[in-house]
Design a protein around this motif. Structure first.
Motif, short mmCIF file in Angstrom:
data_model
loop_
_atom_site.label_atom_id
_atom_site.label_comp_id
_atom_site.label_asym_id
_atom_site.label_seq_id
_atom_site.Cartn_x
_atom_site.Cartn_y
_atom_site.Cartn_z
N VAL A 46 9.02 -53.69 -13.76
CA VAL A 46 8.93 -52.47 -12.96
C VAL A 46 7.53 -51.85 -13.05
N ASP A 47 6.98 -51.50 -11.88
CA ASP A 47 5.72 -50.79 -11.80
C ASP A 47 6.04 -49.29 -11.80
N GLY A 48 5.82 -48.65 -12.96
CA GLY A 48 6.13 -47.21 -13.09
C GLY A 48 4.89 -46.33 -12.99
N ILE A 49 3.80 -46.91 -12.46
CA ILE A 49 2.48 -46.24 -12.53
C ILE A 49 2.46 -44.91 -11.77
N GLN A 50 3.03 -44.86 -10.58
CA GLN A 50 3.01 -43.60 -9.82
C GLN A 50 4.13 -42.65 -10.27
N HIS A 51 5.15 -43.19 -10.88
CA HIS A 51 6.29 -42.35 -11.27
C HIS A 51 6.02 -41.52 -12.52
N VAL A 80 2.74 -48.52 -17.10
CA VAL A 80 2.14 -47.28 -16.58
C VAL A 80 0.62 -47.30 -16.81
N SER A 81 -0.08 -46.49 -16.03
CA SER A 81 -1.53 -46.28 -16.20
C SER A 81 -1.71 -44.88 -16.77
N PRO A 82 -2.14 -44.75 -18.01
CA PRO A 82 -2.16 -43.43 -18.67
C PRO A 82 -3.01 -42.37 -17.97
N TYR A 83 -4.07 -42.78 -17.25
CA TYR A 83 -4.88 -41.74 -16.57
C TYR A 83 -4.08 -41.09 -15.45
N LYS A 84 -2.96 -41.68 -15.07
CA LYS A 84 -2.12 -41.07 -14.04
C LYS A 84 -0.99 -40.24 -14.65
N VAL A 85 -1.01 -40.17 -16.00
CA VAL A 85 -0.01 -39.34 -16.67
C VAL A 85 -0.69 -38.52 -17.78
N HIS A 127 8.73 -48.37 -8.89
CA HIS A 127 9.51 -47.16 -9.18
C HIS A 127 9.23 -46.09 -8.10
N THR A 128 7.94 -45.71 -7.96
CA THR A 128 7.61 -44.71 -6.94
C THR A 128 6.35 -45.14 -6.19
N SER A 129 6.35 -44.96 -4.90
CA SER A 129 5.21 -45.38 -4.08
C SER A 129 4.09 -44.35 -4.10
N PRO A 130 2.85 -44.78 -4.33
CA PRO A 130 1.72 -43.84 -4.27
C PRO A 130 1.29 -43.56 -2.82
N VAL A 131 1.96 -44.19 -1.85
CA VAL A 131 1.62 -43.95 -0.45
C VAL A 131 2.64 -43.00 0.19
N GLU A 173 6.00 -52.44 -2.36
CA GLU A 173 5.25 -52.45 -3.63
C GLU A 173 3.75 -52.28 -3.44
N HIS A 174 3.13 -51.71 -4.45
CA HIS A 174 1.67 -51.66 -4.57
C HIS A 174 1.19 -53.11 -4.75
N PRO A 175 -0.04 -53.42 -4.28
CA PRO A 175 -0.50 -54.81 -4.44
C PRO A 175 -0.55 -55.28 -5.89
N ALA A 176 -0.55 -54.37 -6.85
CA ALA A 176 -0.59 -54.81 -8.25
C ALA A 176 0.56 -55.78 -8.52
N SER A 177 1.78 -55.41 -8.14
CA SER A 177 2.92 -56.29 -8.40
C SER A 177 3.12 -57.31 -7.28
N GLU A 226 -5.75 -53.62 -20.50
CA GLU A 226 -6.94 -53.12 -19.79
C GLU A 226 -6.60 -52.03 -18.76
N SER A 227 -5.52 -52.22 -18.00
CA SER A 227 -5.15 -51.26 -16.94
C SER A 227 -3.71 -51.55 -16.53
N GLY A 228 -3.16 -50.67 -15.71
CA GLY A 228 -1.81 -50.91 -15.21
C GLY A 228 -1.73 -52.20 -14.41
N THR A 229 -2.73 -52.42 -13.57
CA THR A 229 -2.74 -53.63 -12.74
C THR A 229 -2.79 -54.89 -13.62
N GLU A 230 -3.69 -54.86 -14.60
CA GLU A 230 -3.82 -56.04 -15.48
C GLU A 230 -2.51 -56.32 -16.21
N ASN A 244 -3.78 -36.09 -7.38
CA ASN A 244 -3.18 -36.52 -8.65
C ASN A 244 -2.72 -37.96 -8.64
N ALA A 245 -2.39 -38.50 -7.45
CA ALA A 245 -1.96 -39.89 -7.39
C ALA A 245 -3.14 -40.84 -7.57
N GLY A 246 -4.36 -40.30 -7.43
CA GLY A 246 -5.55 -41.11 -7.70
C GLY A 246 -5.95 -41.01 -9.17
C1 LIG Z 1 2.36 -47.76 -8.02
C2 LIG Z 1 1.01 -48.20 -8.46
N1 LIG Z 1 0.84 -49.43 -8.97
C3 LIG Z 1 -0.35 -49.87 -9.40
C4 LIG Z 1 -1.46 -49.08 -9.34
C5 LIG Z 1 -2.77 -49.58 -9.86
O1 LIG Z 1 -3.04 -48.91 -11.05
P1 LIG Z 1 -4.40 -49.11 -11.84
O2 LIG Z 1 -5.51 -48.97 -10.85
O3 LIG Z 1 -4.39 -48.01 -12.85
O4 LIG Z 1 -4.38 -50.46 -12.47
C6 LIG Z 1 -1.36 -47.80 -8.79
C7 LIG Z 1 -2.56 -46.94 -8.68
O5 LIG Z 1 -2.59 -45.96 -8.04
C8 LIG Z 1 -0.09 -47.34 -8.36
O6 LIG Z 1 0.09 -46.11 -7.86
#
Ligand SMILES: Cc1ncc(COP(=O)(O)O)c(C=O)c1O
Length: 419
Positions: free
Chosen positions: A201-206, A224-229, A172-176, A121-125, A93-97, A33-35
């Motif tokens: 705040v990166d709320g994507i995993q939360h 947030v990334s909607p496909y993860k919610v 917010h929450t780590s996907p690892v 943090e995830h590399p996105a932020s 476009e995406s949570g990262t963007e 689910n985290a993917g």
């Molecule tokens: C905390 C966190 N930030 C950023 C991302 C990147 O999200 P996306 O690939 O939807 O842009 C993820 C993806 O798993 C994530 O868990």
């Protein structure tokens, strides 16, 4: 509160697509689910409906007006779900963007000063903050997270803060590790020293775990990334504060000054987020006797949290006569076994079986998990623990205790010493 009753569980699962089987693999337990969380069937239907429409917004015709209303409604649904004070929502476009975009706007739009973020943090932020720190000449402060808890504390931020911090990023929450950070406490620690900072705040995993309450965080951006919610791929959702709206934004010449949206929006993206909010509302309505939509969202968050806690506790400590992951020989559980901040995710490694082999063997048992490698996504968490890889088991509230038992039964076999 314990796991959902069987009828409720069935009712919940009936609202999602591909719950028990994968069109490519056949029957499987979904612990990835985290993917990307399962998709609501309402989202699938809405996506098809809007994909077929040729019309654009902003025209003088009934279709365009209807699309405009749907976007307006979705923004109001988002306000109920995220609960901010003021500001605005938009899709990208995406949570990262969107994370890059918000951090870029804050870094470029502020005068000399520093940017602060943390190692968890995830590399996105992390990448966005370091990239724009370099390009705007703002020194980057990196707050270390705690390897034992898998979290970063408000105290750690406070120790590294500087009065000229202009931008702060928080995960917010780590996907690892699956461990949540106390966003409100970290934000307060940042503002205590630099009240002017823009806090993103990166709320994507939360997000799929519910209980988002932006008003209580005192922040400026949430992504947030909607496909993860429970929605679909292809877009991200961001909220920005009124202060962010005041930054010099990239704009079409002579266009509206506070427009964050670039180009034509997919009305279907907005409509599918309304489906997500309606789902939380439904779940809340089954657990709280209230007509208030926000209270129902909060009730949904509470039951999701309680159910997921039951599942992760079983996963770690065992259920029936099956040993938990924490009881397997040579195991490392990221974030520790009794971590109150755990949200629907257990990441583990065994010292005698490579993570890749475990993931492959679980797949052969019909259980989908994922490997996290010490690469540019997860090396920040795994390398300090001396791990090159780990197995991530990520759940959502539609997963069941029976599915957890299936995982533990498979792991008992996989981890057994060769005879
Ligand atoms: C905390 C966190 N930030 C950023 C991302 C990147 O999200 P996306 O690939 O939807 O842009 C993820 C993806 O798993 C994530 O868990």
């Amino acid at each position: 509160m314990t796991a959902f009753a069987p009828e409720m569980m069935q009712d919940i699962r009936s609202r999602f697509a591909h719950v028990e089987s994968c069109p490519f693999q056949g029957p499987r337990v979904f612990f990835e689910n985290a993917g990307g969380a399962l998709t609501l069937t309402s989202v699938v239907e809405t996506s098809a409906k809007f994909a077929a429409l040729p019309d654009n917004q902003g025209r003088d015709n009934p279709a365009a007006q209807a699309l405009g209303q749907i976007i307006k409604r979705a923004k109001s649904d988002m306000a109920c779900f995220f609960n901010p004070k003021g500001g605005q929502f938009f899709v990208g476009e995406s949570g990262t963007e969107l994370t890059f975009r918000l951090i870029r706007a804050a870094a470029m739009g502020t005068s000399a000063g520093r940017i602060i973020g943390s190692t968890v943090e995830h590399p996105a932020s992390r990448s966005a903050a370091q990239h724009w720190a370099e390009h705007t000449g703002k020194p980057y402060i990196c707050v270390p997270h705690d390897n034992a808890t898998g979290a970063v504390s408000a105290k750690a931020y406070a120790q590294h803060m500087h009065p000229d911090v202009q931008v702060a990023t928080i995960l917010h929450t780590s996907p690892v590790t699956g461990i949540a950070n106390d966003v409100a406490a970290i934000s307060a620690a940042v503002r205590a020293t630099a009240p002017q900072a823009f806090i993103i705040v990166d709320g994507i995993q939360h997000a799929s775990h519910g209980r988002i309450d932006i008003a209580s965080y005192d922040i400026d951006g949430y992504v947030v990334s909607p496909y993860k919610v429970f929605s679909r791929h292809g877009y991200g959702v961001a909220w920005v504060s009124d202060r962010m709206n005041g930054l010099p934004l990239e704009q079409l010449i002579d266009g509206p000054a506070t427009n964050w949206e670039m180009g034509t929006r997919d009305t279907g993206a907005y409509a599918t987020f309304s489906d997500v909010v309606r789902y939380f509302d439904w779940l809340g309505s089954r657990h709280a006797d209230t007509q208030d939509p926000r209270q129902r969202i909060e009730a949904a968050g509470a039951v999701i949290h309680a159910h997921e806690k039951t599942l992760t506790a079983a996963m770690l400590k065992g259920t029936g006569n099956l040993p938990g992951l924490a009881e397997l020989p040579g195991v490392t559980i990221l974030g520790g076994v009794d971590n109150l901040m755990r949200e629907g995710l257990v990441c583990f490694a065994l010292d005698h079986i490579p993570a890749a082999e475990i993931v492959a063997k679980l797949n052969a048992h019909g259980i989908r998990t994922h490997i996290r490698k010490a690469d540019h996504y997860s090396g920040n968490i795994l390398t300090p623990l001396g791990l090159t890889a780990a197995v991530r088991v990520s759940i959502c509230h539609y997963n069941t205790l029976e599915e957890v038992a299936a995982l533990l039964a498979a792991m008992k076999q996989i981890a057994a010493p060769a005879s």
